[in-house]
Design an enzyme around this catalytic site. Structure first.
Site, mmCIF file in Angstrom:
data_model
loop_
_atom_site.group_PDB
_atom_site.id
_atom_site.type_symbol
_atom_site.label_atom_id
_atom_site.label_comp_id
_atom_site.label_asym_id
_atom_site.label_seq_id
_atom_site.Cartn_x
_atom_site.Cartn_y
_atom_site.Cartn_z
ATOM 1 N N GLU A 1 4.536 -0.436 1.499
ATOM 2 C CA GLU A 1 4.711 -0.705 0.062
ATOM 3 C C GLU A 1 4.542 -2.182 -0.305
ATOM 4 O O GLU A 1 4.459 -2.524 -1.464
ATOM 5 C CB GLU A 1 6.111 -0.288 -0.444
ATOM 6 C CG GLU A 1 6.487 1.143 -0.263
ATOM 7 C CD GLU A 1 7.893 1.438 -0.792
ATOM 8 O OE1 GLU A 1 8.567 0.517 -1.313
ATOM 9 O OE2 GLU A 1 8.312 2.598 -0.702
ATOM 10 N N GLU B 1 0.841 -1.207 0.000
ATOM 11 C CA GLU B 1 0.000 0.000 0.000
ATOM 12 C C GLU B 1 0.869 1.247 0.000
ATOM 13 O O GLU B 1 2.051 1.195 0.335
ATOM 14 C CB GLU B 1 -0.950 0.013 1.202
ATOM 15 C CG GLU B 1 -0.346 -0.385 2.546
ATOM 16 C CD GLU B 1 0.760 0.533 3.048
ATOM 17 O OE1 GLU B 1 0.617 1.764 2.906
ATOM 18 O OE2 GLU B 1 1.769 0.029 3.577
#
Length: 353
Positions: free
Chosen positions: A312, A170
């Site tokens: 991430e 994310e």
């Protein structure tokens, strides 16, 4: 875009679990000596319904979105960093880009609600619900219909992905605040215990963040049910991730959960369908304050503890080789019988004679 929460079947399979344990116990090693790797092999075997599991075409998806609450100063970075990092992912320069490339993992970036217009290109999926959520201190972050659209887009995305493993990532400035709010409400914990430094706030700024989040919780006292809490507090990227997790679980994919924010999406999904957790492998315990408590609430055993707090999907990518190793152990490691190696109990019997 309609969305119905899928039914996620309980995949507790005593007979298969016993066969997997027998296979692991009879490998050429002392009993239980591969520790957590053996438990990982058992989990993947049960998730895929196989005594010789193979992970195929792993897909790491980075869900990106902006948060209205970020304007309140809950992050050390400005909101523009969200879209700038999306460009970095697509250019191949981010940590997750490097790790996905290194490990042969497919990488997709999804614009779930970034406050920026991206040029279409390979590796980017534009599923923008809106250009960022609303300020959760003024009202719900999302309308019910926006939340539904995000959930449905996450499910549809997974349906189009190859492979049998989904790795969660994310990006969204302010999304540790959304995750903390979801954790506090759905796990019944004080917001103080759920809130950390995020991207690098100092101690004074963390206290300001806690104060703001406490006000947000008080602003939405009736957001108790999982999807109500998701709409009140969550980002578009978290809601899209929830839809993806539910679809991946329904398709019996292995779900590799990254850090705090990804875990908050699994928290919501598992509150809706508890058997989701049977398909999940938790990559690591992050350095974010609330993550250890969230993992404890989910009864999750993380594979790594490296002090990571990047997000991430970087932790999921780092843990991926361990999943591959666990499967290889099940498929390829010799048994005592096939290798002609004496077992410990056989050796003890010979000594006694």
């Amino acid at each position: 875009m309609p969305f119905t929460v899928p039914t996620i079947d309980d995949i507790t399979q005593p007979a298969l679990a016993a066969r997997l344990q027998h296979l692991l116990d009879n490998k050429t090693k002392p009993l239980g000596s591969l520790g957590q790797i053996e438990r990982l092999a058992q989990r993947i075997g049960l998730a895929l319904g196989s005594e010789a599991p193979t992970l195929k075409d792993p897909q790491l998806v980075v869900f990106a979105g902006d948060h209205g609450l970020a304007a309140r100063g809950v992050s050390a970075y400005p909101s523009d960093v969200t879209w700038q990092m999306v460009e970095n992912f697509l250019a191949g320069g981010a940590a997750v880009s490097v790790l996905a490339r290194q490990n042969g993992i497919g990488l997709t970036v999804v614009d779930c609600g970034v406050r920026h217009d991206f040029a279409p290109r390979p590796g980017l999926v534009i599923n923008k619900v809106a250009p960022g959520t609303a300020d959760a201190l003024e009202g719900p972050a999302m309308t019910t219909s926006q939340c539904t659209v995000a959930l449905a887009s996450g499910a549809a995305l997974v349906k189009d992905l190859p492979g049998n493993a989904l790795l969660l990532g994310e990006m969204g400035i302010g999304n540790t605040s959304a995750a903390s709010l979801l954790m506090s409400r759905l796990a019944g914990l004080d917001i103080v215990d759920c809130t950390g430094a995020g991207t690098g706030l100092d101690a004074e700024a963390v206290q300001r963040k806690i104060g703001i989040l406490r006000q947000v919780l008080a602003r939405h006292p009736d957001a108790i049910e999982p999807l109500d809490a998701l709409a009140a507090f969550g980002g578009f990227e978290i809601a899209t991730m929830v839809g993806a997790v539910l679809q991946a679980a329904a398709e019996r994919r292995v779900i590799v959960v990254d850090g705090f924010i990804a875990s908050s999406a699994v928290l919501v999904a598992s509150a809706l369908q508890p058997a989701v957790l049977q398909r999940c492998v938790f990559a690591h315990r992050s350095g974010e304050r609330g993550h250890a408590l969230m993992l404890a609430h989910l009864k999750a055993e993380p594979l790594l503890d490296l002090g990571l707090r990047l997000g991430e999907g970087s932790g999921a990518a780092l843990a991926w080789p361990l999943l591959m190793s666990a499967c290889a152990i099940l498929r390829e490691m010799a048994s005592f019988e096939s290798a002609g190696v004496s077992r410990q109990d056989e050796a003890n019997a010979a000594v006694q004679q």
